[in-house]
Design an enzyme around this catalytic site. Structure first.
Site, PDB file in Angstrom:
ATOM      1  N   SER A 182       0.845  -1.188   0.000  1.00 51.88           N
ATOM      2  CA  SER A 182       0.000   0.000   0.000  1.00 51.88           C
ATOM      3  C   SER A 182       0.884   1.244   0.000  1.00 51.88           C
ATOM      4  CB  SER A 182      -0.895   0.011   1.245  1.00 51.88           C
ATOM      5  OG  SER A 182      -0.117   0.350   2.381  1.00 51.88           O
ATOM      6  N   LYS A 183       0.223   2.367  -0.031  1.00 54.84           N
ATOM      7  CA  LYS A 183       0.879   3.676   0.003  1.00 54.84           C
ATOM      8  C   LYS A 183       1.962   3.781   1.079  1.00 54.84           C
ATOM      9  CE  LYS A 183      -0.477   6.737  -2.948  1.00 54.84           C
ATOM     10  NZ  LYS A 183       0.670   6.408  -3.751  1.00 54.84           N
ATOM     11  N   ARG A 184       1.693   3.110   2.200  1.00 53.53           N
ATOM     12  CA  ARG A 184       2.650   3.180   3.305  1.00 53.53           C
ATOM     13  C   ARG A 184       4.038   2.718   2.889  1.00 53.53           C
ATOM     14  NH1 ARG A 184       2.587  -0.075   7.230  1.00 53.53           N
ATOM     15  NH2 ARG A 184       1.365  -1.662   6.147  1.00 53.53           N
TER      16      ARG A 184
END
Ligand code: GLU
Length: 445
Positions: A206-208
């Site tokens: 994900s974006k993380r």
């Protein structure tokens, strides 16, 4: 057997991410490997979340990674009559009914039966679902648009899709989709649900974890061939140890049997390594063109630079960069006169006995009447060394510090050529005129 027909069916609710690109790629590779075809279907029936510019961005990203020759794009929002007809048929047969919801309005729902559903998945094997856990669900919303599951089944059937290859987050939709196939009397396609992609920490990517969209990787200076190769290997391998593979080679080798059943992990270092490999092998003119586009996209004006300059640039930097951005970062001194001088380099190299006099000599050599080419610069500098009988390092290092501000750069002739004569002389003059202060400062620190 019918010829293979796959589909990639993105919802235009975001950019094309690594996971979506992999789904597109496997559909594309499988169709090519089997001599089949692929359909691109834009699933834009969620009117709140769909945005047209996302469709454009997805199409751009697909084109950039080399996925082409598909049929479409078809837009679900332009096929509403097909869903309406199918819904009417289901209502007629008693498989679906109108439902009045005080908040959501009048919608059509499919009647679910308490069956145990078995699906043969090409990746996961036999998967069982207990449909009694699923309630009746909306197939036509009150706004006259179909729900995802409904539109998907109607379209997969009407478009003659033989293989549905998609992320395994859609496994949970299987009971509903199977119920629809049965209610509509459609033959089921074959299903292949691809395991998810994990970040380096083992949690769903994900974006993380940093960049996730294809466009972001493009902007970070990855080559499309490298990215597509890397993404293909997130869950598939040809089985013969090959890693660096073109789209053509992958299309020749692709089978669903070799898609892994377990999630794969995204390894940034491997992507970097792979990109470096591609940069190293890329045709010089292609690399020059890629680099020129990258400079332009980053606001560096190279409009006045010749094709020869670009070729020399990539020859000088090819082995020094894993991404195009590395090349840009390492060469900022070429374009920007406000270079930062590394105090230690100034002290060590320019503070040396006789260094300033040498630089002054070299200014003469460089300002002679000859064409500013790598060969000419090399010839003049080498003959100067012979004439005054000094080793080449004694000439290259002071020039390098004066021109770049530091002690690391490509070979000095190439560096000088790339900086350009005017700029090179100007920077030498800065040192010559300000040498006292510069050297004082150097001594103090
Ligand atoms: N529009 C769905 C998505 O973006 C497609 C799911 C499918 O391939 O059936 O996830």
């Amino acid at each position: 057997m019918n010829p293979v027909r796959t589909r990639f069916a993105p919802s235009p609710t975001g950019f094309l991410h690594v996971g979506g690109a992999r789904t597109a790629l496997y559909n594309y590779l499988f169709a090519r490997a089997t001599g089949g075809s692929m359909v691109l279907r834009i699933e834009d029936t969620d009117r709140q979340r769909s945005e047209e510019h996302f469709t454009g961005a997805i199409l751009d990203s697909l084109e950039w990674i080399g996925i082409e020759g598909y049929e479409g794009p078809h837009y679900q929002s332009q096929s509403l009559e097909h869903y309406r007809e199918a819904a009417e048929r289901l209502i007629g047969s008693g498989a679906a009914y109108w439902d009045e919801d005080p908040e959501k309005g009048r919608a059509v729902k499919l009647l679910m039966h308490d069956d145990l559903v078995e699906v043969a998945d090409m990746i996961h094997g036999t998967v069982e679902f207990d449909a009694s856990l699923a309630d009746d669900f909306v197939i036509m919303k009150s706004d006259g648009y179909p729900s995802y599951n409904f539109a998907c089944v109607v379209d997969d059937h009407r478009m003659g899709i033989t293989h549905v290859i998609r992320g395994d987050e859609h496994l949970s939709n299987m009971p509903r989709q199977i119920a629809l196939y049965d209610a509509l009397g459609f033959q089921r396609p074959r299903f292949a649900h691809i395991p998810m992609i994990l970040g380096p920490d083992g949690v769903k990517l994900s974006k993380r974890h940093g960049a996730t969209s294809v466009g972001e990787y493009r902007r970070q200076g990855y080559l499309s061939e490298a990215l597509v190769n890397f993404i293909a290997l997130l869950g598939w391998s040809p089985g013969d140890g090959r890693e660096i593979m073109s789209l053509e080679e992958m299309a020749a080798a692709f089978t669903i049997e070799r898609v892994r059943k377990v999630p794969s992990q995204f390894d940034h270092e491997k992507l970097q390594w792979m990109n470096g490999q591609y940069i190293m092998r890329l045709d010089p003119d292609r690399l020059a063109a890629e680099m020129a586009d990258f400079f332009a996209a980053n606001g560096i004006d190279i409009s006045g630079r010749s094709a020869d300059w670009m070729r020399n640039f990539v020859a000088a930097y090819r082995e020094r960069m894993k991404t195009l951005k590395d090349g840009l970062d390492a060469s900022r001194f070429i374009f920007d006169d406000s270079i930062e001088y590394d105090a230690a380099a100034v002290r060590k190299v320019l503070g040396r006995e006789g260094a300033i006099e040498r630089l002054s000599d070299l200014r003469e050599v460089l300002s002679g009447d000859y064409d500013w080419t790598v060969e000419n610069i090399e010839m003049r500098l080498r003959s100067y060394c012979e004439k005054v009988n000094v080793g080449f390092g004694k000439v290259a290092q002071p020039l390098r510090v004066a021109i770049t501000g530091g002690m690391v750069s490509p070979p000095i002739f190439e560096t000088l050529y790339l900086v350009g004569r005017k700029r090179a002389l100007r920077r030498i003059d800065v040192i010559l005129s300000g040498s006292a202060e510069a050297l004082e400062e150097g001594r103090e620190t």
